[in-house]
Design a protein around this motif. Structure first.
Motif, PDB file in Angstrom:
ATOM      1  N   SER A 313       1.229  -1.338   0.279  1.00  0.00           N
ATOM      2  CA  SER A 313      -0.167  -0.015  -0.051  1.00  0.00           C
ATOM      3  C   SER A 313       0.809   1.580  -0.418  1.00  0.00           C
ATOM      4  O   SER A 313      -0.255   2.349  -0.471  1.00  0.00           O
ATOM      5  CB  SER A 313      -0.689   0.287   0.650  1.00  0.00           C
ATOM      6  OG  SER A 313      -0.166  -0.117   2.328  1.00  0.00           O
ATOM      7  N   ASN A 314       1.947   1.351   0.346  1.00  0.00           N
ATOM      8  CA  ASN A 314       3.216   2.466   0.863  1.00  0.00           C
ATOM      9  C   ASN A 314       4.269   2.351  -0.860  1.00  0.00           C
ATOM     10  O   ASN A 314       4.373   3.398  -0.972  1.00  0.00           O
ATOM     11  CB  ASN A 314       4.148   2.051   1.474  1.00  0.00           C
ATOM     12  CG  ASN A 314       3.484   2.684   2.920  1.00  0.00           C
ATOM     13  OD1 ASN A 314       2.640   3.138   2.793  1.00  0.00           O
ATOM     14  ND2 ASN A 314       3.184   1.704   3.869  1.00  0.00           N
ATOM     15  N   SER A 315       3.183   1.533  -1.576  1.00  0.00           N
ATOM     16  CA  SER A 315       4.684   1.947  -2.984  1.00  0.00           C
ATOM     17  C   SER A 315       4.174   2.483  -3.687  1.00  0.00           C
ATOM     18  O   SER A 315       2.600   2.618  -3.662  1.00  0.00           O
ATOM     19  CB  SER A 315       4.599   0.255  -3.403  1.00  0.00           C
ATOM     20  OG  SER A 315       3.576  -0.103  -3.993  1.00  0.00           O
ATOM     21  N   GLU A 316       5.072   2.633  -4.762  1.00  0.00           N
ATOM     22  CA  GLU A 316       4.709   3.902  -5.896  1.00  0.00           C
ATOM     23  C   GLU A 316       3.431   2.686  -6.692  1.00  0.00           C
ATOM     24  O   GLU A 316       2.484   4.003  -7.280  1.00  0.00           O
ATOM     25  CB  GLU A 316       5.356   4.388  -6.814  1.00  0.00           C
ATOM     26  CG  GLU A 316       6.553   4.939  -5.802  1.00  0.00           C
ATOM     27  CD  GLU A 316       6.855   6.475  -6.273  1.00  0.00           C
ATOM     28  OE1 GLU A 316       7.278   6.100  -8.068  1.00  0.00           O
ATOM     29  OE2 GLU A 316       7.787   7.329  -6.024  1.00  0.00           O
ATOM     30  N   THR A 317       3.326   1.776  -6.735  1.00  0.00           N
ATOM     31  CA  THR A 317       2.052   1.381  -8.147  1.00  0.00           C
ATOM     32  C   THR A 317       1.052   0.674  -6.915  1.00  0.00           C
ATOM     33  O   THR A 317       0.840  -0.400  -7.288  1.00  0.00           O
ATOM     34  CB  THR A 317       3.060   0.397  -9.352  1.00  0.00           C
ATOM     35  OG1 THR A 317       3.940  -0.699  -7.891  1.00  0.00           O
ATOM     36  CG2 THR A 317       4.040   1.152 -10.120  1.00  0.00           C
ATOM     37  N   ALA A 318       1.379   0.867  -5.766  1.00  0.00           N
ATOM     38  CA  ALA A 318       0.285   0.439  -5.077  1.00  0.00           C
ATOM     39  C   ALA A 318      -1.260  -0.485  -5.443  1.00  0.00           C
ATOM     40  O   ALA A 318      -2.027   1.034  -5.839  1.00  0.00           O
ATOM     41  CB  ALA A 318      -0.558   1.585  -4.029  1.00  0.00           C
ATOM     42  N   ARG A 319      -1.179  -1.591  -5.495  1.00  0.00           N
ATOM     43  CA  ARG A 319      -3.038  -2.145  -5.719  1.00  0.00           C
ATOM     44  C   ARG A 319      -3.981  -1.939  -4.976  1.00  0.00           C
ATOM     45  O   ARG A 319      -4.545  -2.469  -4.930  1.00  0.00           O
ATOM     46  CB  ARG A 319      -2.289  -3.330  -6.523  1.00  0.00           C
ATOM     47  CG  ARG A 319      -2.376  -2.971  -7.601  1.00  0.00           C
ATOM     48  CD  ARG A 319      -1.361  -4.447  -8.898  1.00  0.00           C
ATOM     49  NE  ARG A 319       0.037  -5.016  -7.816  1.00  0.00           N
ATOM     50  CZ  ARG A 319       0.238  -5.989  -7.925  1.00  0.00           C
ATOM     51  NH1 ARG A 319      -0.181  -7.115  -9.125  1.00  0.00           N
ATOM     52  NH2 ARG A 319       1.005  -6.132  -7.173  1.00  0.00           N
ATOM     53  N   ILE A 320      -3.018  -1.996  -3.689  1.00  0.00           N
ATOM     54  CA  ILE A 320      -4.164  -1.678  -2.878  1.00  0.00           C
ATOM     55  C   ILE A 320      -3.535  -0.238  -1.369  1.00  0.00           C
ATOM     56  O   ILE A 320      -2.913   0.198  -1.660  1.00  0.00           O
ATOM     57  CB  ILE A 320      -4.255  -2.870  -1.492  1.00  0.00           C
ATOM     58  CG1 ILE A 320      -2.813  -2.829  -0.933  1.00  0.00           C
ATOM     59  CG2 ILE A 320      -5.263  -4.195  -1.785  1.00  0.00           C
ATOM     60  CD1 ILE A 320      -2.606  -4.105  -0.130  1.00  0.00           C
ATOM     61  N   THR A 321      -5.009  -0.031  -0.964  1.00  0.00           N
ATOM     62  CA  THR A 321      -5.073   1.628  -0.763  1.00  0.00           C
ATOM     63  C   THR A 321      -4.271   1.205   0.865  1.00  0.00           C
ATOM     64  O   THR A 321      -4.266   3.103   1.078  1.00  0.00           O
ATOM     65  CB  THR A 321      -6.436   2.652  -0.758  1.00  0.00           C
ATOM     66  OG1 THR A 321      -7.141   1.501  -0.723  1.00  0.00           O
ATOM     67  CG2 THR A 321      -6.267   3.169  -1.902  1.00  0.00           C
ATOM     68  N   SER A 322      -4.849   0.502   1.515  1.00  0.00           N
ATOM     69  CA  SER A 322      -4.001   0.511   3.089  1.00  0.00           C
ATOM     70  C   SER A 322      -3.832  -0.982   3.308  1.00  0.00           C
ATOM     71  O   SER A 322      -4.404  -1.648   2.997  1.00  0.00           O
ATOM     72  CB  SER A 322      -5.700   0.660   3.957  1.00  0.00           C
ATOM     73  OG  SER A 322      -6.731   0.408   3.678  1.00  0.00           O
ATOM     74  N   GLY A 323      -3.253  -1.279   4.454  1.00  0.00           N
ATOM     75  CA  GLY A 323      -2.257  -2.549   4.643  1.00  0.00           C
ATOM     76  C   GLY A 323      -3.770  -2.763   5.613  1.00  0.00           C
ATOM     77  O   GLY A 323      -4.138  -2.253   6.331  1.00  0.00           O
ATOM     78  N   ILE A 324      -2.823  -4.089   6.323  1.00  0.00           N
ATOM     79  CA  ILE A 324      -3.917  -4.788   7.018  1.00  0.00           C
ATOM     80  C   ILE A 324      -3.404  -4.434   8.260  1.00  0.00           C
ATOM     81  O   ILE A 324      -2.455  -4.235   8.319  1.00  0.00           O
ATOM     82  CB  ILE A 324      -3.778  -5.773   7.528  1.00  0.00           C
ATOM     83  CG1 ILE A 324      -4.228  -7.298   5.720  1.00  0.00           C
ATOM     84  CG2 ILE A 324      -4.330  -6.633   8.299  1.00  0.00           C
ATOM     85  CD1 ILE A 324      -3.844  -8.583   5.733  1.00  0.00           C
ATOM     86  N   SER A 325      -4.350  -3.552   9.230  1.00  0.00           N
ATOM     87  CA  SER A 325      -3.783  -2.770  10.490  1.00  0.00           C
ATOM     88  C   SER A 325      -3.711  -3.899  11.630  1.00  0.00           C
ATOM     89  O   SER A 325      -3.712  -5.078  11.852  1.00  0.00           O
ATOM     90  CB  SER A 325      -5.291  -2.149  10.911  1.00  0.00           C
ATOM     91  OG  SER A 325      -6.391  -3.073  11.408  1.00  0.00           O
ATOM     92  N   THR A 326      -3.728  -3.323  12.690  1.00  0.00           N
ATOM     93  CA  THR A 326      -2.676  -4.557  13.507  1.00  0.00           C
ATOM     94  C   THR A 326      -3.972  -5.003  14.752  1.00  0.00           C
ATOM     95  O   THR A 326      -4.261  -5.702  14.872  1.00  0.00           O
ATOM     96  CB  THR A 326      -2.196  -4.172  15.149  1.00  0.00           C
ATOM     97  OG1 THR A 326      -0.411  -3.627  14.067  1.00  0.00           O
ATOM     98  CG2 THR A 326      -1.404  -5.061  16.310  1.00  0.00           C
ATOM     99  N   ARG A 327      -5.498  -4.469  14.896  1.00  0.00           N
ATOM    100  CA  ARG A 327      -6.208  -4.390  15.486  1.00  0.00           C
ATOM    101  C   ARG A 327      -6.957  -5.148  14.276  1.00  0.00           C
ATOM    102  O   ARG A 327      -7.222  -6.464  15.410  1.00  0.00           O
ATOM    103  CB  ARG A 327      -7.702  -3.000  14.766  1.00  0.00           C
ATOM    104  CG  ARG A 327      -8.997  -3.536  15.148  1.00  0.00           C
ATOM    105  CD  ARG A 327      -9.937  -2.635  15.068  1.00  0.00           C
ATOM    106  NE  ARG A 327      -9.556  -1.533  15.598  1.00  0.00           N
ATOM    107  CZ  ARG A 327      -9.451  -0.174  15.230  1.00  0.00           C
ATOM    108  NH1 ARG A 327      -9.310  -0.503  14.371  1.00  0.00           N
ATOM    109  NH2 ARG A 327     -10.115   1.006  16.225  1.00  0.00           N
TER     110      ARG A 327
END
Ligand code: ATP
Ligand code: MG
Length: 397
Positions: A313-327
């Motif tokens: 999600s942090n990469s320039e060509t991200a294919r997802i908008t957010s990563g999986i949270s610790t929650r």
């Protein structure tokens, strides 16, 4: 009638501090963060103790223990009182010592690096307005609560994200009665800011209504520190008492479209403490600590999956908008603990967070690919071929 034999391994007394209920065990250790608010409140209202009991699976749970059900007076209340009334030290040498030894006050269940924790405690001790920032589910509220718990000061909690009517929450309500005509009843917040040395948690400030931000402007300004009760005649103002500290939380980042963009002037009134998203190692340590009975290999896979999605999600060509949270990883491991497979747990906790529109090109499909790679029990139908999976992995770095 003989008394029921109870054998809690920890016994706590609940005391009210500000609008919170704190639990102290027999050694004077604060257990507030380990017990749900509802349980603590119930114990206080029923004038009961709280006991911690082990379950057959090695976990523990808390329940009310009537005071007359324990044979001997278990609590050294004198030492509790002593501890709960300890003020944060004022001499510089003592302050330094307090801040630099404060890492021991951080509960093990909170994963936060030493510098950040000390900075948080230092900012609170120095009466700064603190703003915890970071993405959803990374521990902002938890860290803020742990910090409040670590300081032996009256504490108050307000969830500004959940209030529909900021004026009523922060100022109060105007009522009318036949006898008294129009009269004004102050909010709990008005009482809180008048409590010397109070620590006031303003949770989800970034989601608050802009009216709430306007009301808080003067309260948070170090040069003003007052609240205007403009509902009242004569524009009465309430001064913020000596030593009051505010700790706010905010989701700040462009991925949070539902969160309003916070006013720059309001942000300027805060010292920012940024919560870090956990590294794979830290995620692994936290989950292993929280779920000692879950297979360590599976836990390490969960940490890997979460980290892969965060990197992507942090990469320039991200294919997802957010990563999986610790929650989410904590929730997922709770399911593993209850006997669900990694695949099943992911299906109910992770996938619903990702959009499925676009079929094979959707965010959900992409995340599924990552998860599938770690679900190698041999029984699942392969959703994707090996090339696709390899590609997904490569590109996520
Ligand atoms: N750094 C962390 N250390 C330990 N547990 C964590 C951490 N981050 C998240 N968790 C787990 O996730 C849960 C949710 O964390 P918390 O409510 O503090 O997140 P948040 O950052 O306030 O999220 P939101 O932005 O949605 O308000 C916690 O109860 C805890 O189980
Ligand atoms: Mg929160």
């Amino acid at each position: 009638m003989s008394k029921q034999k109870l054998s809690p391994d920890v016994l706590c007394k609940v005391e009210k501090s500000g609008n919170r209920f704190n639990a102290w065990d027999t050694d004077g250790v604060k257990r507030t963060s380990e017990i749900s608010t509802t349980t603590r409140k119930r114990a206080f209202e029923n004038d009961s103790y709280l006991g911690r009991f082990p379950t057959s699976t090695g976990r523990t749970y808390w329940r009310l223990v009537p005071k007359d059900a324990v044979d001997t007076e278990p609590l050294n209340t004198a030492s509790n009182e002593e501890i709960s009334s300890v003020d944060v030290p004022t001499e510089h040498a003592e302050v330094l010592n307090f801040i630099h030894s404060s890492y021991s006050l951080k509960p093990k269940a909170l994963m936060m690096n030493e510098l950040k924790w000390k900075y948080l405690v230092r900012s609170a001790v120095r009466g700064k307005n603190i703003m915890m920032t970071g993405p959803a589910g990374c521990g902002k509220t938890m860290a803020a609560k742990c910090c409040v718990n670590a300081l032996e000061r009256p504490d108050f909690y307000f969830n500004l994200g959940a209030t529909q009517d900021p004026r009523a929450t922060l100022i109060g309500n105007t009522h009318f009665s036949q006898e008294n005509g129009t009269y004004f009843s102050e909010s709990a917040f008005v009482k809180a800011i008048q409590t010397p040395n109070a620590v006031i948690l303003l949770d989800e400030l970034s989601r608050a209504h802009p009216d709430a931000w306007n009301i808080l402007m003067t309260v948070l300004d170090y040069g003003q520190r007052y609240l205007r009760l403009d509902e009242q005649d004569g524009q009465k103002t309430i001064k913020v008492a000596q030593g009051v500290t505010f700790v706010a939380t905010a989701n700040i980042g462009n991925e949070y479209t539902s969160t309003r963009v916070m006013d720059k002037a309001l942000m300027d009134r805060f010292t920012i403490v940024e919560m870090d998203v956990l590294t794979e190692d830290d995620e692994n340590s936290l989950l292993t600590y929280m779920f000692p009975n879950v297979d360590t290999k599976v836990i390490s896979n969960v940490a890997k999956i979460a980290t892969l999605t965060r990197t992507e999600s942090n990469s320039e060509t991200a294919r997802i908008t957010s990563g999986i949270s610790t929650r989410t990883t904590v929730e997922l491991c709770g399911l593993l603990f209850d006997g669900f497979s990694l695949e099943e747990s992911s299906e109910v906790t992770i996938y619903p967070q990702y959009d499925s529109t676009g079929g094979v090109d959707s965010e959900r499909t992409f995340v599924k690919q990552i998860v599938q790679k770690f679900c190698d029990d041999g029984s699942s139908d392969e959703l994707f071929n090996e090339d696709e999976m390899a590609e997904a992995e490569e590109e996520s770095y």
